[in-house]
Scaffold this motif. Structure first.
Motif, PDB file in Angstrom:
ATOM      1  N   PRO A 208       0.821  -1.214   0.000  1.00 48.80           N
ATOM      2  CA  PRO A 208       0.000   0.000   0.000  1.00 48.80           C
ATOM      3  C   PRO A 208       0.856   1.266   0.000  1.00 48.80           C
ATOM      4  CG  PRO A 208       0.047  -0.965   2.187  1.00 48.80           C
ATOM      5  CD  PRO A 208       0.792  -1.918   1.296  1.00 48.80           C
ATOM      6  N   ALA A 209       0.255   2.393  -0.410  1.00 44.66           N
ATOM      7  CA  ALA A 209       0.988   3.657  -0.442  1.00 44.66           C
ATOM      8  C   ALA A 209       1.200   4.159   0.983  1.00 44.66           C
ATOM      9  CB  ALA A 209       0.206   4.688  -1.243  1.00 44.66           C
ATOM     10  N   PRO A 210       2.441   4.472   1.359  1.00 43.73           N
ATOM     11  CA  PRO A 210       2.694   4.975   2.712  1.00 43.73           C
ATOM     12  C   PRO A 210       2.149   6.382   2.898  1.00 43.73           C
ATOM     13  CG  PRO A 210       4.697   5.028   1.404  1.00 43.73           C
ATOM     14  CD  PRO A 210       3.663   4.342   0.563  1.00 43.73           C
ATOM     15  N   SER A 211       1.834   6.728   4.130  1.00 40.67           N
ATOM     16  CA  SER A 211       1.295   8.046   4.451  1.00 40.67           C
ATOM     17  C   SER A 211       2.441   9.030   4.697  1.00 40.67           C
ATOM     18  CB  SER A 211       0.409   7.950   5.689  1.00 40.67           C
ATOM     19  OG  SER A 211       1.206   7.718   6.838  1.00 40.67           O
ATOM     20  N   SER A 212       2.095  10.224   5.147  1.00 43.56           N
ATOM     21  CA  SER A 212       3.114  11.239   5.459  1.00 43.56           C
ATOM     22  C   SER A 212       3.600  11.154   6.899  1.00 43.56           C
ATOM     23  CB  SER A 212       2.540  12.635   5.198  1.00 43.56           C
ATOM     24  OG  SER A 212       1.392  12.845   6.008  1.00 43.56           O
ATOM     25  N   ASP A 213       3.042  10.228   7.667  1.00 41.58           N
ATOM     26  CA  ASP A 213       3.398  10.106   9.086  1.00 41.58           C
ATOM     27  C   ASP A 213       4.714   9.339   9.226  1.00 41.58           C
ATOM     28  OD1 ASP A 213       3.574   9.559  11.803  1.00 41.58           O
ATOM     29  OD2 ASP A 213       1.435   9.173  12.027  1.00 41.58           O
ATOM     30  N   PRO A 214       5.730   9.906   9.886  1.00 46.19           N
ATOM     31  CA  PRO A 214       6.996   9.182  10.066  1.00 46.19           C
ATOM     32  C   PRO A 214       6.856   7.926  10.902  1.00 46.19           C
ATOM     33  CG  PRO A 214       6.973  11.181  11.391  1.00 46.19           C
ATOM     34  CD  PRO A 214       5.771  11.258  10.505  1.00 46.19           C
TER      35      PRO A 214
END
Length: 548
Positions: free
Chosen positions: A43-49
């Protein structure tokens, strides 16, 4: 988030059909780096580190190590008694039938206990469930040497299965939390190696411990291993629950990232810690505060506590998934392959300990080194080699990965399952040289590992968004089949004789394995027909912020 969009052509996305390879380099979705720049990150990763998909390689490796430690410790505790059943019977007065019945109930509880622990893990966090599971297993191992009646023994085994249930269905989901689609097979194979390997390595050590310290110390050492594992997990295991956008699948290339366009567009603007993720724009500073070490040690994460309660759905959906043909097949395939593992365990002492081999107990235990080799080979084949085979198949399919691509890895099992069973049973009936029997043990373990990994991967690849619940369905089918076979194994072999029983087993095994060809031909259509119901479940879970 949580709304599933339908392509412009009106076609419902097909779960398990993913545009994984960007052959022309025209897709705007995030890609892997280096030699695999053409692979789309799914899945596409989010902007959260702190999104597990964005973790650094070291952080992912530590999380994987924790999963491996848990699997190994709880797995060893469940299998260590196989080689000391006779001493336990002599000491406690319990019959071998009583002891075997207890282990049968244990494996039944391993399956049905998932209906309790999996919902709790998805709702409130996987970390506390892992810790409770291994700590309870520790206490049960300390109690086991003091059971003196059949009721106490069965109660001990049922509780061990109940508290150990997360080993069956939660570890696979922990893998999917932190690894992308193109990486997943290798790490599920690693889990298969530890799960199956622990069942084969435990009798090896248990035989020597029983000879040197007595059978009770087999169980005490299991408790010690669990204590070590608990300490390791408490200080190093991190929560991997993270709510992300749904991945229903793709019916067209326009949705190649498997995400709604509004979600995919937002996700482009991030700079992940993982070198596998290709950044497009830097993430604004201080957008999200990364977790501190002490934040990671908390038993419950604030985000999990604030989720709306969906426990009822998490418990009932696995039962509803019994009506999904692909999930039912994955459970049947897993259970069928596990049956031959049960056949091997149930006849090892009978064959190797009897005429003409007359192996002592320690030698029977040592013979389980052969299955360990088989498990290792099976894990390499279905994992690292399998990922490459499946990726090449996707490239030849215009970059589109179908869940059924991985099923082609069952081809060697069509020959290896009947070969291993005939060599084991018919070979013993004709008193072949002992090395032939040891070699057969390795072959049977190899096919068991292939069946484990491919069945689990097929289920997860087909219905990733709800794989946590779907895996419970698979384990319910698998362990119920295993429980039934365990009860009928001894009279079957005794009444038919080794040669007739294993010739029958060989052809049944080959027929069972060949069912993968049916799914290769009709699996995509079955997934297509299930898409409306699946999308309804995904949207309901996603709207509550519970998608995993």
């Amino acid at each position: 988030m949580g709304k599933l969009t339908v392509p412009d052509n009106g076609a419902m996305p097909i779960p398990g059909t993913i545009h994984l390879v960007d052959l022309e380099g025209t897709m705007t979705a995030k890609h892997a780096k280096g030699a695999r720049r053409d692979i789309v990150l799914v899945p596409a990763p989010s902007s959260d580190p702190d999104d597990p998909l964005n973790w650094s390689p070291a952080r992912k490796a530590l999380s994987t190590a924790c999963m491996c430690v848990y699997t190994l410790m709880v797995g060893i505790a469940s299998a260590a008694i196989y080689s000391v059943l006779v001493p336990i019977s002599d000491s406690t007065g319990l019959t071998l039938a009583d002891l075997n019945a207890g282990t049968g109930y244990m494996f039944l509880a391993f399956g049905w206990g998932c209906l309790f622990w999996q919902p709790l893990a998805l709702q409130y966090g996987k970390r506390p469930v892992y810790l409770i599971s291994i700590l309870a297993t520790l206490g049960i191992q300390v109690w086991a040497p003091y059971t003196t009646s059949n009721g106490q023994w069965i109660a001990n085994k049922v509780l061990q299965g109940f508290f150990g249930a997360p080993i069956e269905s939660l570890c696979e989901i922990s893998v999917t939390d932190i690894y992308f689609q193109h990486e997943r097979g290798a790490y599920i194979a690693l889990y298969a190696l530890l799960l199956a390997g622990s069942n084969f390595v435990a009798p090896v050590f248990a035989g020597f411990i029983a000879d040197g310290q007595g059978w009770k110390w087999v169980l005490y050492w299991c408790a010690i291993f669990c204590a070590i594992g608990f300490v390791f997990l408490f200080f190093f295991m991190e929560e991997t629950n993270f709510n992300r956008a749904p991945i229903v699948g793709l019916a067209s290339e326009t949705q190649a990232s498997s995400l709604p366009a509004s979600v995919a567009g937002d996700d482009e603007k991030r700079t992940p810690a993982s070198p596998d993720v290709e950044a497009v724009e830097p993430l604004p500073e201080n957008t999200v505060r990364p977790k501190t070490y002490f934040d990671k040690l908390k038993l419950w994460q604030e985000a999990d506590i604030r989720k709306p309660n969906q426990l009822g759905g998490f418990v009932t959906r696995p039962l509803k998934f019994l009506t999904f043909p692909v999930i039912a097949y994955a459970g049947f395939s897993y259970g069928s392959n596990l049956c031959w593992f049960n056949v091997l365990n149930g006849t090892a002492s009978l064959i190797l300990g009897g005429e003409p081999y007359n192996f002592p107990a320690w030698a029977v235990g040592l013979s389980y080194l052969s299955p360990l080799v088989g498990v290792a080979i099976g894990s390499i084949y279905t994992g690292w080699i399998g990922d490459r085979i499946v990726l090449n198949m996707a490239r030849r399919n215009n970059g589109v990965l179908e869940a059924e691509h991985r099923l082609w890895l069952f081809l060697p099992s069509l020959l290896l399952i009947p070969f291993g069973l005939i060599l084991w049973g018919v070979g013993a009936a004709h008193a072949i040289q002992w090395f032939g029997e040891i070699f057969a043990m390795g072959i049977i373990a190899l096919t068991n590992t292939i069946g484990l990994q491919l069945s689990v991967s097929y289920c997860i690849d087909s219905y990733k968004d709800l794989s946590g619940e779907a895996m419970v369905t698979v384990i319910l089918i698998r362990n119920t089949m295993s429980f039934a076979v365990g009860y009928g194994l001894t009279p079957w072999v005794t009444d038919m004789g080794l040669q007739s029983a294993f010739i029958l087993a060989a052809f049944v095994g080959m027929a069972q394995c060949a069912t993968f060809l049916i799914l290769v031909k009709y699996g995509k259509e079955l997934r297509r027909k299930s898409a409306p119901r699946y999308a309804k479940y995904v949207e309901k879970v996603a709207s509550s912020g519970m998608l995993h």
